[in-house]
Design an enzyme around this catalytic site. Sequence first.
Site, PDB file in Angstrom:
ATOM      1  N   CYS A   1      -5.163  -2.879   3.336  1.00 31.98           N
ATOM      2  CA  CYS A   1      -4.804  -2.650   4.744  1.00 31.98           C
ATOM      3  C   CYS A   1      -6.002  -2.803   5.684  1.00 31.98           C
ATOM      4  O   CYS A   1      -6.471  -3.904   5.947  1.00 31.98           O
ATOM      5  CB  CYS A   1      -4.168  -1.261   4.875  1.00 31.98           C
ATOM      6  SG  CYS A   1      -3.403  -0.945   6.481  1.00 31.98           S
TER       7      CYS A   1
ATOM      8  N   GLU B   1       0.832  -1.207   0.000  1.00 32.69           N
ATOM      9  CA  GLU B   1       0.000   0.000   0.000  1.00 32.69           C
ATOM     10  C   GLU B   1       0.865   1.255   0.000  1.00 32.69           C
ATOM     11  O   GLU B   1       1.853   1.347   0.749  1.00 32.69           O
ATOM     12  CB  GLU B   1      -0.896  -0.032   1.245  1.00 32.69           C
ATOM     13  CG  GLU B   1      -1.716   1.222   1.470  1.00 32.69           C
ATOM     14  CD  GLU B   1      -2.333   1.251   2.856  1.00 32.69           C
ATOM     15  OE1 GLU B   1      -3.373   1.914   3.003  1.00 32.69           O
ATOM     16  OE2 GLU B   1      -1.786   0.611   3.787  1.00 32.69           O
TER      17      GLU B   1
ATOM     18  N   LYS C   1      -9.349   2.455  -2.408  1.00 36.63           N
ATOM     19  CA  LYS C   1      -9.778   2.016  -1.082  1.00 36.63           C
ATOM     20  C   LYS C   1     -11.130   2.637  -0.723  1.00 36.63           C
ATOM     21  O   LYS C   1     -11.322   3.852  -0.811  1.00 36.63           O
ATOM     22  CB  LYS C   1      -8.710   2.426  -0.054  1.00 36.63           C
ATOM     23  CG  LYS C   1      -8.894   1.867   1.337  1.00 36.63           C
ATOM     24  CD  LYS C   1      -7.698   2.269   2.201  1.00 36.63           C
ATOM     25  CE  LYS C   1      -7.726   1.637   3.565  1.00 36.63           C
ATOM     26  NZ  LYS C   1      -6.545   2.049   4.376  1.00 36.63           N
TER      27      LYS C   1
END
Length: 530
Positions: free
Chosen positions: A391, A286, A341
């Site tokens: 994440c 990420e 995300k």
Amino acid sequence: MAAPVAAPEAPPRATPRRHAWRPWALRLLLTIASGLVFYLSFAPRPLWWLAPLGFAGFALALRGRRFWGGLGYGFVFGLALYLPLLTWLEDFLGASFGPWPWLGLSAALAAFLGVGGALCTLVARLPAAPVWMALIIIATETPRTWWPLGGFPWGRVAFSQPEGAYLPLASIGGAPLVGFAVVLTGFGLTALALRLRKPGLALITPAAATLIPAIAGLALWPAISTTAQAGTLTVATVQGNAPDVGLGLLTQAPTLRANHLRQDEKLAADIRSGAVPRPDLVVWPETATDLSGPDPALAQAVADLGVPALIGARTWPPGGRAQNTEIVWDPATGPGQRYAKQQLVPFAEFVPARTIAQWVTPFVDGTGDMLPGSRPAVLDAAGTRLATPICYEIAYDYVSRAAVDAGAQLIVLPTNNAWYGKSEMSYQQLAMARLRSVEHSRATVVSATSGVSAIVLPDGTIVQATSEFTAASLVERVPLRDTTTLSDRLGAWTEYGLVSAALAGVLTGLVQTWRTRRESANDTRKTVAE
């Protein structure tokens, strides 16, 4: 002369209870110890079996308590869990912020367990009380995944179970069912211990509550397969490493990029020399680089690898707000599909209640909110459909589930945990990834900036893993699977069912309490009338 009349004797004085504080203090100590035992069941310790013992102690502390007592003991139990579990927030923010964010978040999460403890007192006298109490505790996890401030599902009961007897239940009902089984065992164990001297029939329900969850999980283990169903894929991770500077990482984007380009170059050299097998796909972590336009250096790095790469980057789409993005990068044609995300981290990727937050810290003045994505976490690369939660999203049920429902055969988890120092945070997140592997019957590839990167099989087994704050790469062949678990087919209905049952138990308990008080009042009136 009349005899003197004796003076009436004074009523005896009530003897002060010199040790009246002892039961309360012992109960409080038991609650704290139980919360700490529950905390010790979380990664990096392989002590999953401590979780039901922690809830057994908590159940004993709640025994005989009323609503407000249950609220207080539940809150203390939550504090004993979350204060040590979330110490990595201090590594992230540093000494300049003080302990208030850590203490505030811990107290907010503990409040949900406080409510759970209070509601447990309403159902404690119902038949099969351990079942109703366990339902209530797990039901409190649902609202805290989305409220307040976007929710924070860290520390869910199921996340303490990346291995052991209860893990296979994830394939049936996901994290909610695993958590329910753990809590039910703990509450059942206490009920069983308290009834050991009673006749045999009285032991049936608590014995069943104690044993059935673990037995069911163990019985499911043979059905948890790691066999490839749609071929295999050789995947490589690039862990370039990062400075251990906590919040100072905000200014270290050039260092992160340089480190990952360097490790990528080393991986390419190892592939050319035959030191490692040629992968089919390379995964960067990420936000390993910033990307705002053409990037010849990155394009050359992928071309040197000669295989598609999944690049974690901070990008700026039209509109000016940054996005946390995963990009499929082909060695010949360059960047292609992207996933942004969806579930942003509060106070890190966006600031809720910004005006109020400014009262606490001026830090937010120089930050902007990132733009969340709106599409499922699915990307096609190297001939394979991938689930790509980023994440923090691994903690949310819907992200991985929606991707698997869309046909993903492998879970890839890019993450940047360098913010949190050499803490337990990376291991806690890896435990979540292991649970998701079993829940969806998919292998999981974790690619982290500074560790822990790992290769996880569909049964939750870790095949390879890196250390924290080292530069390293992993290369491993993983099975691709397209089976649909019962957990995927049921989706969120498992959670909805457990929450509905908990609400039904609370309503039944309220009705029973009202009837008991009404009957007691009627008996009192009859006694007075007689």
